[in-house]
Scaffold this motif. Sequence first.
Motif, PDB file in Angstrom:
ATOM      1  N   ALA A 209       0.763  -1.152   0.029  1.00 33.40           N
ATOM      2  CA  ALA A 209      -0.106  -0.125  -0.100  1.00 33.40           C
ATOM      3  C   ALA A 209       0.887   1.247   0.065  1.00 33.40           C
ATOM      4  CB  ALA A 209      -0.995   0.027   1.305  1.00 33.40           C
ATOM      5  N   TRP A 210       2.042   0.921   0.811  1.00 34.10           N
ATOM      6  CA  TRP A 210       3.102   2.274   0.814  1.00 34.10           C
ATOM      7  C   TRP A 210       3.341   2.527  -0.711  1.00 34.10           C
ATOM      8  CZ3 TRP A 210       5.929   4.757   4.950  1.00 34.10           C
ATOM      9  CH2 TRP A 210       7.071   5.365   4.565  1.00 34.10           C
ATOM     10  N   ASN A 211       3.907   1.483  -1.336  1.00 37.48           N
ATOM     11  CA  ASN A 211       4.723   1.797  -2.591  1.00 37.48           C
ATOM     12  C   ASN A 211       3.497   2.032  -3.659  1.00 37.48           C
ATOM     13  OD1 ASN A 211       7.007   0.796  -1.618  1.00 37.48           O
ATOM     14  ND2 ASN A 211       7.085  -0.923  -2.538  1.00 37.48           N
ATOM     15  N   PHE A 212       2.476   1.501  -3.458  1.00 38.87           N
ATOM     16  CA  PHE A 212       1.295   1.896  -4.343  1.00 38.87           C
ATOM     17  C   PHE A 212       0.859   3.284  -4.521  1.00 38.87           C
ATOM     18  CE2 PHE A 212      -3.086   1.506  -6.286  1.00 38.87           C
ATOM     19  CZ  PHE A 212      -2.813   0.831  -7.347  1.00 38.87           C
ATOM     20  N   THR A 213       0.735   3.757  -3.264  1.00 44.46           N
ATOM     21  CA  THR A 213       0.389   5.143  -2.959  1.00 44.46           C
ATOM     22  C   THR A 213       1.223   6.252  -3.744  1.00 44.46           C
ATOM     23  OG1 THR A 213      -0.559   4.816  -0.679  1.00 44.46           O
ATOM     24  CG2 THR A 213      -0.194   6.903  -1.307  1.00 44.46           C
ATOM     25  N   ILE A 214       2.594   5.728  -3.530  1.00 42.43           N
ATOM     26  CA  ILE A 214       3.725   6.634  -4.347  1.00 42.43           C
ATOM     27  C   ILE A 214       3.365   6.672  -5.450  1.00 42.43           C
ATOM     28  CG2 ILE A 214       6.111   7.108  -4.603  1.00 42.43           C
ATOM     29  CD1 ILE A 214       6.683   5.866  -1.694  1.00 42.43           C
ATOM     30  N   PHE A 215       3.417   5.251  -6.313  1.00 46.37           N
ATOM     31  CA  PHE A 215       3.170   5.049  -7.787  1.00 46.37           C
ATOM     32  C   PHE A 215       2.046   5.843  -8.350  1.00 46.37           C
ATOM     33  CE2 PHE A 215       0.322   2.475 -10.525  1.00 46.37           C
ATOM     34  CZ  PHE A 215       1.120   2.773 -11.527  1.00 46.37           C
ATOM     35  N   PRO A 250       9.421  10.349  -2.376  1.00 45.88           N
ATOM     36  CA  PRO A 250       9.013  10.839  -1.093  1.00 45.88           C
ATOM     37  C   PRO A 250       9.719  10.299   0.114  1.00 45.88           C
ATOM     38  CG  PRO A 250       7.281  10.509  -2.717  1.00 45.88           C
ATOM     39  CD  PRO A 250       8.342   9.859  -3.443  1.00 45.88           C
ATOM     40  N   GLU A 251      10.182   9.086  -0.195  1.00 52.10           N
ATOM     41  CA  GLU A 251      10.828   8.382   1.080  1.00 52.10           C
ATOM     42  C   GLU A 251      12.019   9.210   1.495  1.00 52.10           C
ATOM     43  OE1 GLU A 251       9.694   3.514  -0.039  1.00 52.10           O
ATOM     44  OE2 GLU A 251      10.797   5.028  -1.532  1.00 52.10           O
ATOM     45  N   GLU A 252      12.464   9.783   0.860  1.00 52.51           N
ATOM     46  CA  GLU A 252      13.605  10.566   1.274  1.00 52.51           C
ATOM     47  C   GLU A 252      13.471  11.985   1.755  1.00 52.51           C
ATOM     48  OE1 GLU A 252      17.467  10.372  -0.653  1.00 52.51           O
ATOM     49  OE2 GLU A 252      17.419   8.371  -0.874  1.00 52.51           O
TER      50      GLU A 252
END
Length: 300
Positions: A209-215, A250-252
């Motif tokens: 869900a984390w990765n999909f939100t960014i995508f 965004p993770e950084e």
Amino acid sequence: MPMIHNLLRALGSFLLSLAVIAAIAGAFRFGVEPAIAGIFDVDEKTRGYVRRIGMLCSFVLGYWIYTKYIERRAGKSDLAVDIPLIGLGVLSGVAIIGIPMILLYLMGYYQYISYSGFHAVLGVGLVILAAAILEELLFRGALFAISERYFGTIVALVSQTLLFAGLHMFNDNLGGWLSILSTALIGGMWTLMYMVRRNIWMIGLHHAAWNFTIFLTGLPLTGQEDWRAAAPMQSDFVGSRLMTGGAAGPEESILVLIVVAVIVGLLMRKSMDAKLIRPLPRQSVPFRPLDKGKNDLKPE
């Protein structure tokens, strides 16, 4: 000598888990999938969906076979389906990354450019799901759990987190202290979640869900640019890398790192309060937890 015995057993256990998962996945990819394609005469797009779903199921099946029949891991399976817990994982995965990203849009660091449609979302979503579940099976379910049995919680947490961060440095646009810090914090967060809940589905779907939100936003995902064109939104970043994360994504961003650091602190406190920190064993640990009743380590 006990430490050397434990090191060799831990290494052997992890390599064996990799071999079982790889064998099941290979059997599907090179045996079952071609058979399905031949029998049902599916087109290439449909075959791609079958491949991604089948590989996901193969990863889980291989891990289940290893933990249940080879290692014979004691206690409740971390593959148990707990719907409320899984729902919490998905919602928290979206919120923890999504809320800082919304703030960055509102402050102008992220800018919406255009809408591209959802034509490629299903295919990319299945890849994201399979990759997230595989990472959690390997890093948390296999590597962390095996290391914890042989070396205790702290050694397992630190070593697995650093390895997770180090391997991600091979991604495009990652490198330097900020990348190491962000991947270590995020990886540590998922490991601590696993420590507290011991549920692969919760952590895997939180990760997905984390990765999909960014995508979905069209911003870079852990430094990768490949999927940005397939995203339903097209966005860009402007301004300081410390605020936006730059090409790493965004993770950084410092906002995301602050949120994740707070969660890591809360999870660590929860782990200590619940006495989930297992000590470093002072004797050789048997390969199977049920052998002579010696390997079911108790928290201090």
